[in-house]
Design a protein around this motif. Structure first.
Motif, PDB file in Angstrom:
ATOM      1  N   TRP A 576       0.836  -1.208   0.000  1.00 38.44           N
ATOM      2  CA  TRP A 576       0.000   0.000   0.000  1.00 38.44           C
ATOM      3  C   TRP A 576       0.870   1.256   0.000  1.00 38.44           C
ATOM      4  CZ3 TRP A 576      -0.083   3.814   3.769  1.00 38.44           C
ATOM      5  CH2 TRP A 576      -1.048   4.807   3.585  1.00 38.44           C
ATOM      6  N   LEU A 577       1.974   1.231   0.742  1.00 39.52           N
ATOM      7  CA  LEU A 577       2.828   2.414   0.840  1.00 39.52           C
ATOM      8  C   LEU A 577       3.306   2.892  -0.524  1.00 39.52           C
ATOM      9  CD1 LEU A 577       5.035   1.529   3.946  1.00 39.52           C
ATOM     10  CD2 LEU A 577       3.505   3.490   3.753  1.00 39.52           C
ATOM     11  N   THR A 578       3.675   1.961  -1.387  1.00 36.94           N
ATOM     12  CA  THR A 578       4.188   2.338  -2.702  1.00 36.94           C
ATOM     13  C   THR A 578       3.159   2.115  -3.800  1.00 36.94           C
ATOM     14  OG1 THR A 578       5.179   0.127  -2.890  1.00 36.94           O
ATOM     15  CG2 THR A 578       6.589   1.901  -2.071  1.00 36.94           C
ATOM     16  N   GLY A 579       1.917   1.864  -3.408  1.00 40.45           N
ATOM     17  CA  GLY A 579       0.859   1.667  -4.382  1.00 40.45           C
ATOM     18  C   GLY A 579       0.303   2.988  -4.895  1.00 40.45           C
ATOM     19  N   PRO A 580      -0.577   2.919  -5.873  1.00 38.69           N
ATOM     20  CA  PRO A 580      -1.087   4.140  -6.514  1.00 38.69           C
ATOM     21  C   PRO A 580      -2.004   4.972  -5.622  1.00 38.69           C
ATOM     22  CG  PRO A 580      -2.217   2.187  -7.347  1.00 38.69           C
ATOM     23  CD  PRO A 580      -1.109   1.692  -6.493  1.00 38.69           C
ATOM     24  N   GLU A 581      -2.591   4.361  -4.594  1.00 37.78           N
ATOM     25  CA  GLU A 581      -3.541   5.108  -3.779  1.00 37.78           C
ATOM     26  C   GLU A 581      -2.861   6.043  -2.794  1.00 37.78           C
ATOM     27  OE1 GLU A 581      -6.578   3.889  -0.303  1.00 37.78           O
ATOM     28  OE2 GLU A 581      -7.170   3.207  -2.299  1.00 37.78           O
ATOM     29  N   ASN A 582      -1.711   5.620  -2.262  1.00 35.17           N
ATOM     30  CA  ASN A 582      -1.029   6.408  -1.234  1.00 35.17           C
ATOM     31  C   ASN A 582      -0.217   7.531  -1.879  1.00 35.17           C
ATOM     32  OD1 ASN A 582       0.383   7.348   1.038  1.00 35.17           O
ATOM     33  ND2 ASN A 582       1.944   5.764   0.818  1.00 35.17           N
ATOM     34  N   PRO A 583      -0.526   8.795  -1.587  1.00 33.00           N
ATOM     35  CA  PRO A 583       0.174   9.892  -2.267  1.00 33.00           C
ATOM     36  C   PRO A 583       1.431  10.370  -1.569  1.00 33.00           C
ATOM     37  CG  PRO A 583      -1.594  10.786  -0.951  1.00 33.00           C
ATOM     38  CD  PRO A 583      -1.638   9.285  -0.749  1.00 33.00           C
ATOM     39  N   ILE A 584       1.704   9.900  -0.369  1.00 36.83           N
ATOM     40  CA  ILE A 584       2.703  10.601   0.443  1.00 36.83           C
ATOM     41  C   ILE A 584       4.091   9.958   0.424  1.00 36.83           C
ATOM     42  CG2 ILE A 584       2.343   9.464   2.686  1.00 36.83           C
ATOM     43  CD1 ILE A 584       2.259  12.305   3.915  1.00 36.83           C
ATOM     44  N   THR A 585       4.183   8.635   0.329  1.00 30.57           N
ATOM     45  CA  THR A 585       5.488   7.980   0.442  1.00 30.57           C
ATOM     46  C   THR A 585       6.435   8.396  -0.678  1.00 30.57           C
ATOM     47  OG1 THR A 585       4.531   6.101   1.615  1.00 30.57           O
ATOM     48  CG2 THR A 585       6.659   5.764   0.546  1.00 30.57           C
ATOM     49  N   ALA A 586       5.937   8.459  -1.910  1.00 34.70           N
ATOM     50  CA  ALA A 586       6.805   8.882  -3.022  1.00 34.70           C
ATOM     51  C   ALA A 586       7.283  10.309  -2.808  1.00 34.70           C
ATOM     52  CB  ALA A 586       6.048   8.767  -4.346  1.00 34.70           C
ATOM     53  N   ARG A 587       6.427  11.164  -2.261  1.00 31.86           N
ATOM     54  CA  ARG A 587       6.844  12.546  -1.979  1.00 31.86           C
ATOM     55  C   ARG A 587       7.929  12.563  -0.902  1.00 31.86           C
ATOM     56  NH1 ARG A 587       0.786  14.055  -2.167  1.00 31.86           N
ATOM     57  NH2 ARG A 587       0.582  15.320  -4.063  1.00 31.86           N
ATOM     58  N   VAL A 588       7.758  11.758   0.123  1.00 24.38           N
ATOM     59  CA  VAL A 588       8.737  11.716   1.217  1.00 24.38           C
ATOM     60  C   VAL A 588      10.096  11.262   0.700  1.00 24.38           C
ATOM     61  CG1 VAL A 588       9.355  10.495   3.347  1.00 24.38           C
ATOM     62  CG2 VAL A 588       7.038  11.377   3.045  1.00 24.38           C
ATOM     63  N   LEU A 589      10.122  10.206  -0.104  1.00 17.75           N
ATOM     64  CA  LEU A 589      11.392   9.684  -0.610  1.00 17.75           C
ATOM     65  C   LEU A 589      12.045  10.659  -1.577  1.00 17.75           C
ATOM     66  CD1 LEU A 589      10.371   5.951  -1.170  1.00 17.75           C
ATOM     67  CD2 LEU A 589      11.701   6.898   0.720  1.00 17.75           C
TER      68      LEU A 589
END
Length: 875
Positions: A576-589
């Protein structure tokens, strides 16, 4: 006429003043009219009031402040507010008096004033209020509009035709935000770019061969090829592992208790991170393995495969929190603290949210409920169950194979056979020595002593004990056999050596510090009232934070399908963290990667994207980078290359007076920031400059020791990179700590970069800096004295030339700075060496044995080089 004019002017000023006051009053009135409960007032109530009047099922004084109509209905004291009449509103009266909220923290004056203006303007809402609310604070439409929670989409790259030297979309997105009178600085020179790229990607200075090759390469793609070469270096993984290990909270000791027990096998996780980054393992897979490597590994039957070893090693990420449960404190509080710290590491590194603030109550500022916190805890509780706790030692997984155990048993049998022969020999030698000693006594004493000696100690009579005490020479033991028969003692030592040699043929047993779930273990997670484990309440199912999900149903992290050796919850969370629904993890990385290339993040608080954190300075660029990372297969190296090929990255750090006046903080990225080397990189650079660096990768941590003054240092004989130094929580290395290396209480979201006097003192008086200066001087003197470059030939007059030659000064400069000195620098260095040599010659008693004045003078110059700003900072 003059008097009339003055009167007229006075009236005009008065009219202007009245008009100005009227405009101000009207502006304030309009501002008050624009205040709404959802946007302006609810955040205040959430921070200071909802704990008692909204977050729980039982509302204090039966007052619910979650909706305006609830406030109008009021509680035990009647209506809480009177629209249009702030002075008559009971809520305002209690806040003004300081009675509410209880405790020392009160509503700030500016927020109280906003509340009063809102009431005076009629206590308006932005939308029609719902007919009912679910328990707790809930999530509003305004909550979902916060920038970090918005869906992630690739922004349009603007066309900026009037801007020159734009190479990438990064440049266009930055340039579009620049004021008209701000633009990118010219590109940095070749050597500056080379050093910048080397330190960013490998943490090491460029070798002399690379300096010569790159600075003379005129091909258009020379810089691109340089980046690819550095990304392929094995030292790339070491450099970027340090960044990840900070947020993972990596430590080589348990912490939590005064014993600070060592973690002998933690280094295997560190090595896993290095290998993964060198292989450019996609970040989504990297996260999957660290959160759920044991689940990916599947059931273990028999020997571990190399893939299973890799996956289990990755779960060391979840074993980094301080944990004293195996070294002195196995209390329920300690167990629950390990869980809390683990959740903090996971949430700050991958979610960029202060989820831990919701452990005791709903988050006061962000839409994270206490249920969210315990739903996240439910993901990890099957593996870290405080009611079925396994201390750190019990979580170790052996790397011994069946063949290893069989071979070990064979060697044990072989050693036991030798030991049996040795024991028989020893018995014979001891008997012979005893009989030889008894010949010194007459009968019947001889027989009595023999009997007393042969009687087991716990069965001897008082008479026998007295006899042996009075005649100690008869008390033979294997440890003193050499006093009676040296040849026999030597023979037994030979047997001992044979046994040791046999046992030495065993392969040492190694372990992984892994996190696994006991098979079939799925405990029920309970929400703790006020975060107190002694006050459990309702059960909570594993789920993702609701604010990051499109619907309530999509938050659930269901247990995995049959076949996995675990619940599968951690794997579901990772996906879920790197899935399409979660908007925040990619921004954090993406923000963390930008931070390490530019010295600051697009979001200055990389561990907090919530309302208490900083807003992004360039939100469109952050989203573009996040999408680029995600759509680029989560390749970290690909994003490095994209960033480093931009004009923004390549530009000079030179500060022009006009540009400094327009943008002193470099908000618009109109120049490259000068960045101080991190503590570990500074130490590594000193070792590299002096020719002492050991480039060996991987392996156990290098132990730290204390010097005569009690300062924690690295054994001077150890010259490996600082990444491999043992990170004891209770024994931070003094040099590294002085330059802001973190001591892992939990983890380090972003390192400070301080400039304090202790740093200069460490470089001036520290033994390590002095040793490396001496090693650099020795390396220079050990080589033939090179000729002085032609362009520097006239820098120094003959009478001021140091006796050791100017060529060696140039060589020291090149090893320290990767460049030759300028003419004025060479002249200053020559003068320094001449004066130092003269002084030391007059004070020869201060020199070490066998040390010449010229050698010590050069050492002093080398220490100046290693302590300079040019050495400490990267342009």
């Amino acid at each position: 006429m003059l008097n009339f004019s003055r009167q007229y002017v006075g009236i005009a000023f008065a009219l202007c003043a009245i008009q100005s006051l009227t405009l101000v009053a009207r502006a304030e009135e309009l501002a008050a009219e624009s205040l709404t409960f959802e946007q302006h007032i609810r955040p205040i109530f959430k921070a200071y009031c909802f704990d008692c009047h909204g977050a729980t099922d039982e509302k204090q004084a039966h007052l619910d402040l979650r909706l305006v109509r609830f406030q109008l209905a009021g509680g035990d004291s009647g209506p809480a507010l009177a629209p249009g009449q702030p002075d008559e509103s009971h809520l305002v009266q209690r806040l003004r008096s300081g009675e509410m909220p209880p405790g020392e923290v009160k509503v700030p004056a500016d927020q109280l004033a906003m509340l009063e203006r809102w009431i005076a303007a009629g206590a308006k809402t932005a939308n029609a209020e719902p007919e009912s609310l679910p328990p707790g604070i809930g999530i509003t439409a305004e909550d979902r509009t916060w920038w970090a929670f918005l869906p992630l989409h690739r922004p349009r790259v603007p066309a900026v035709p009037e801007r020159a030297n734009l190479r990438t979309p990064i440049d266009a997105l930055l340039a579009a935000e620049m004021p008209p009178d701000v633009s990118f600085a010219p590109d940095a020179d070749r050597l500056t770019l080379l050093k910048r790229a080397c330190f960013d990607l490998t943490g090491l200075p460029p070798a002399a061969e690379l300096v010569a090759r790159f600075t003379s390469d005129d091909a258009p793609d020379a810089y691109e090829r340089l980046i690819d070469e550095l990304l392929a270096s094995p030292h790339y993984g070491e450099r970027w592992a340090r960044h990840w290990l900070d947020v993972a909270g990596y430590a080589d000791s348990e912490g939590a208790t005064t014993s600070d027990a060592p973690r002998s096998w933690a280094f295997k996780y560190r090595d896993y991170v290095i290998r993964s980054l060198n292989a450019d393992k996609p970040l989504d897979r990297f996260i999957d393995e660290q959160l759920a490597g044991d689940e990916l590994a599947g059931p273990v039957s028999g020997d571990l495969t190399s893939e299973q070893i890799e996956l289990l090693t990755a779960t060391g990420f979840l074993q980094m929190a301080a944990d004293g449960t195996g070294s002195g404190d196995d209390s329920p509080e300690a167990r629950n603290q390990v869980m809390a710290d683990t959740l903090k590491i996971v949430s700050s590194s991958l979610l960029g949210l202060t989820v831990a603030c919701a452990q005791c109550h709903d988050h006061r500022y962000d839409p994270i409920s206490q249920v969210d916190y315990y739903a996240l805890r439910a993901v990890f509780e099957p593996a870290l169950d405080p009611l079925a706790w396994r201390p750190p030692q019990a979580r170790h997984v052996s790397l011994y194979t069946t063949a290893d155990r069989q071979r070990s048993a064979e060697l044990d049998t072989e050693a036991q056979a030798i030991a049996a022969v040795r024991d028989q020999k020893q018995s014979e030698y001891m008997t012979a020595a005893l009989e030889q000693e008894l010949t010194k006594f007459e009968e019947p004493l001889r027989g009595e002593l023999r009997t007393a000696y042969q009687t087991p100690a716990d069965q001897r009579t008082d008479r026998q004990k007295q006899l042996l005490d009075a005649n100690p020479s008869v008390n033979l033991s294997p440890g003193v056999l050499y006093q009676y028969n040296q040849a026999a003692a030597d023979d037994l030592k030979a047997y001992d050596a044979r046994i040791a040699a046999v046992l030495a043929r065993k392969r040492p047993e190694e372990f992984i510090r892994a996190l696994t779930e006991p098979a079939g273990h799925a405990p029920q997670t309970l929400l703790f009232h006020r975060g107190d484990y002694r006050s459990p309440k309702q059960p909570v199912a594993a789920a993702a934070p609701a604010i990051l999900c499109r619907s309530e149903a999509s938050t659930a992290l269901a247990d995995a399908a049959p076949g996995l050796p675990s619940t599968g919850r951690r794997l579901a969370l990772s996906r879920w963290l790197t899935g399409p629904e979660n908007p925040i993890t990619a921004r954090v990385l993406a923000n963390r990667i930008w931070l390490h290339h530019f010295g600051r993040g697009l979001v200055a608080t990389p561990g907090d994207f919530g309302r208490l954190g900083a807003r992004p300075t360039h939100p469109a660029l952050l989203d573009w980078l996040a999408v680029e990372l995600r759509d680029g297969g989560w390749s970290l190296k690909r994003l490095h290359r994209t960033i480093m090929l931009s004009t923004a990255y390549r530009q000079s750090s030179r500060r022009e007076p006009g540009e400094m006046a327009r943008d002193p903080e470099n908000r618009w990225y109109a120049r490259k920031n000068v960045v101080r080397l991190e503590a570990e990189t500074l130490r590594d650079r000193m070792l590299a400059a002096s020719g002492q660096l050991d480039p060996t990768l991987y392996g156990p941590a290098i132990p730290v020791v204390e010097d005569d003054a009690g300062q924690v240092i690295v054994d001077p004989a150890q010259r490996r990179r600082s990444l491999y130094i043992e990170q004891r929580r209770s024994r931070p290395v003094a040099l590294l700590q002085a330059f802001d290396a973190p001591v892992m209480q939990t983890n380090c979201e972003v390192r400070p970069s301080s400039t304090v006097a202790t740093q200069s003192l460490m470089l001036l008086n520290g033994q390590f800096a002095q040793d490396q200066a001496g090693a650099l001087a020795q390396a220079v003197l050990a080589q033939p004295n090179p000729d002085l470059p032609t362009e520097l030939a006239g820098a120094v007059t003959a009478e001021n030339c140091p006796s050791l030659g100017l060529g060696r000064v140039v060589q020291a400069w090149q090893q320290a700075y990767c460049r030759r000195p300028a003419t004025d620098e060479l002249a200053a260095a020559a003068s320094f060496l001449r004066r130092q040599t003269d002084y030391l010659s007059e004070h020869a008693e201060s020199l070490a044995a066998g040390q010449s004045a010229e050698h010590q003078a050069l050492t002093n110059l080398c220490q100046v080089l290693l302590s300079s700003n040019e050495f400490l900072y990267v342009d």
